[in-house]
Write a protein that holds these residues in place. Structure first.
Motif, mmCIF file in Angstrom:
data_model
loop_
_atom_site.group_PDB
_atom_site.id
_atom_site.type_symbol
_atom_site.label_atom_id
_atom_site.label_comp_id
_atom_site.label_asym_id
_atom_site.label_seq_id
_atom_site.Cartn_x
_atom_site.Cartn_y
_atom_site.Cartn_z
ATOM 1 N N MET A 151 -4.486 5.216 -2.953
ATOM 2 C CA MET A 151 -3.506 5.971 -2.154
ATOM 3 C C MET A 151 -3.199 7.317 -2.792
ATOM 4 O O MET A 151 -2.748 8.238 -2.128
ATOM 5 C CB MET A 151 -2.208 5.169 -2.003
ATOM 6 C CG MET A 151 -2.286 3.967 -1.094
ATOM 7 S SD MET A 151 -2.548 4.389 0.651
ATOM 8 C CE MET A 151 -0.951 5.086 1.115
ATOM 9 N N ALA A 200 -2.932 4.347 4.502
ATOM 10 C CA ALA A 200 -2.926 2.953 4.027
ATOM 11 C C ALA A 200 -3.804 2.095 4.935
ATOM 12 O O ALA A 200 -4.593 1.271 4.466
ATOM 13 C CB ALA A 200 -1.503 2.417 3.995
ATOM 14 N N ARG A 258 -4.707 0.101 -3.271
ATOM 15 C CA ARG A 258 -3.416 0.774 -3.486
ATOM 16 C C ARG A 258 -3.568 1.917 -4.484
ATOM 17 O O ARG A 258 -2.953 2.973 -4.325
ATOM 18 C CB ARG A 258 -2.379 -0.235 -3.974
ATOM 19 C CG ARG A 258 -1.005 0.383 -4.102
ATOM 20 C CD ARG A 258 0.048 -0.638 -4.377
ATOM 21 N NE ARG A 258 -0.305 -1.477 -5.507
ATOM 22 C CZ ARG A 258 0.510 -2.382 -6.033
ATOM 23 N NH1 ARG A 258 1.694 -2.571 -5.498
ATOM 24 N NH2 ARG A 258 0.136 -3.101 -7.057
ATOM 25 N N MET A 300 0.835 -1.200 0.000
ATOM 26 C CA MET A 300 0.000 0.000 0.000
ATOM 27 C C MET A 300 0.873 1.254 0.000
ATOM 28 O O MET A 300 0.598 2.214 -0.725
ATOM 29 C CB MET A 300 -0.900 0.028 1.244
ATOM 30 C CG MET A 300 -2.021 -0.967 1.221
ATOM 31 S SD MET A 300 -3.237 -0.606 -0.047
ATOM 32 C CE MET A 300 -4.056 0.820 0.648
#
Ligand SMILES: Nc1ncnc2c1ncn2[C@@H]1O[C@H](COP(=O)(O)OP(=O)(O)OP(=O)(O)O)[C@@H](O)[C@H]1O
Ligand SMILES: [Mg+2]
Length: 295
Positions: A189, A154, A186, A122
Motif C-alpha cells: 500500500m 487496496a 498491505r 489493507m
C-alpha cells in the motif's frame, strides 16, 4: 505462471566475503550493534544490500535476523552504528517515516488485526497514516477523496493477491498462508522501493507456497528490491540472487546461493544450533533445517 527467471549476477564488487561492497547498494549498514543485557543480538560490521535484487538473510534461530530488521526499520534503537537507505541516513528515523520513505517490512508474527476486515487491514497500511486514521478507517462517512483512492488501491492489491473475495471477512478467518499474503499486500500500500519480509513462508500450507514465491519474484519484476529472512532453504535457493548468513549477531558469509550454501562458515553456523542439519550440503545439496512454527 511466470517464465524462467533470470537471476541477477554481478551484484558485488568482488568475491562473496562478509561485508563485500555492492555495485549498486540500496542499503548500507555500518557498525550496528544491539545488546540485550549480556547478549549481543546484532554486531554487524558492514553490510550492503544490492538494489533490484532478491537477497535472503539466513541463519539459525537467535542469530539476530529479526533484531536487525527491527533496527533497520526504526522499530528498535541500536547501541551503536549507522545505516543509509537510498543515500538517506536512517539512524533515529521512526518506523512510520522509514515506511513513507519506501522501506517497508512485514513481521515474523503477522500484524493483521484479527477483528478488522481484510479490507480494513489493507487501509491501515496506507501512507500518511496517523493515529486517527485507525478510527477514520472504521467510519466511512468521514472519508474524503484520499480514502476513496486508498480503498480502490487496496481492492486492486487484494485482487492481485487473490484475497478480493475475502475483503469483508475478519482477518482472523484467514489461513496462515493467506495472512502472509495479506501482510505482503498491505506492505505494498505504501508503494515501497525496498520490501523486507521476515519469514514469509513460515506456517504456510504447501498449497500456497508457489503463490508466495511468485509474489516475491513479482516484486522484483516490478522494480522493487527484496530482502527476506527465511529458514526454508529451498525457497532461498530457488529465488535468491544473493544470500547473507548471520550467526550470533555477525555476518559470517555472503554470496550467490549456489556457493554460499557450501561455505564452511554456513555449515558451521547451522551445525552450531541444529544438530539435525542435512549434511547433504557436503555433496552439493542444500542443507535442510527443521522449519519452526512462526513465533
Ligand atoms: N526484546 C528482546 N529482549 C531481550 N532479548 C532479545 C529481544 N529480542 C531479541 N532478543 C535476543 O536476541 C537474539 C536474537 O534474536 P532474533 O529474534 O533477532 O533472532 P532471529 O535470527 O530472528 O531468530 P529466529 O530465526 O528464531 O526468528 C536472541 O538471543 C534473542 O533471545
Ligand atoms: Mg526472527
Amino acid at each position: 505462471m511466470p517464465g524462467k527467471r533470470i537471476k541477477s549476477t554481478g551484484l558485488a564488487k568482488g568475491p562473496g566475503t562478509p561485508g563485500i561492497p555492492k555495485v549498486d547498494p540500496i542499503l548500507i549498514v555500518d557498525n550496528v550493534t544491539r545488546n540485550f543485557g549480556g547478549v549481543t543480538a546484532v554486531d554487524v560490521n558492514h553490510l550492503e544490500i544490492p538494489r533490484h535484487a532478491i537477497t535472503a538473510l539466513i541463519g539459525p534461530n537467535g542469530a539476530g535476523k529479526t533484531t536487525l530488521f527491527n533496527l533497520l526499520c526504526g522499530f528498535d534503537k541500536p547501541n551503536t552504528g549507522s545505516w543509509t537507505y537510498d543515500g538517506h541516513n536512517l539512524a533515529g528515523v521512526p518506523s512510520f517515516k522509514v515506511a513513507r520513505m519506501g522501506q517497508v517490512r512485514t513481521f515474523q508474527l503477522t500484524k493483521a488485526l484479527s477483528l478488522l476486515s481484510v479490507l480494513e487491514n489493507m487501509k491501515l497500511g496506507a501512507k500518511n497514516q496517523r493515529g486517527e486514521r485507525f478510527w477514520a478507517a472504521l467510519m466511512p462517512w468521514t472519508w474524503g477523496k484520499q480514502e476513496t483512492e486508498i480503498t480502490a488501491k487496496a481492492r486492486d492489491l487484494l485482487k492481485r493477491f487473490k484475497l478480493d473475495a475475502k475483503e469483508q471477512d475478519f482477518a482472523a478467518s484467514l489461513s496462515g498462508g493467506q495472512r502472509k499474503l495479506l501482510d505482503m499486500a498491505r506492505a505494498l500500500m505504501n508503494d515501497p522501493t525496498l520490501v523486507m519480509l521476515d519469514e514469509p513462508m513460515a506456517g504456510v500450507n504447501p498449497a500456497l507456497t508457489q503463490s508466495l514465491l511468485d509474489h516475491v519474484l513479482d516484486l522484483k519484476d516490478r522494480g522493487m528490491t527484496v530482502l527476506f529472512v527465511e529458514h526454508d532453504m529451498h525457497m532461498v535457493r530457488h529465488i535468491a540472487d544473493w544470500v547473507v548468513v548471520m550467526a550470533e549477531g555477525k555476518i559470517v558469509a555472503e554470496g550467490p546461493p549456489e556457493t554460499v550454501m557450501e561455505d564452511q562458515a554456513v555449515i558451521d553456523a547451522y551445525l552450531g544450533a541444529h544438530q539435525d542439519v542435512d549434511l547433504g550440503v557436503v555433496t552439493g545439496r542444500i542443507p535442510t533445517i527443521d522449519t519452526k512454527e512462526s513465533k
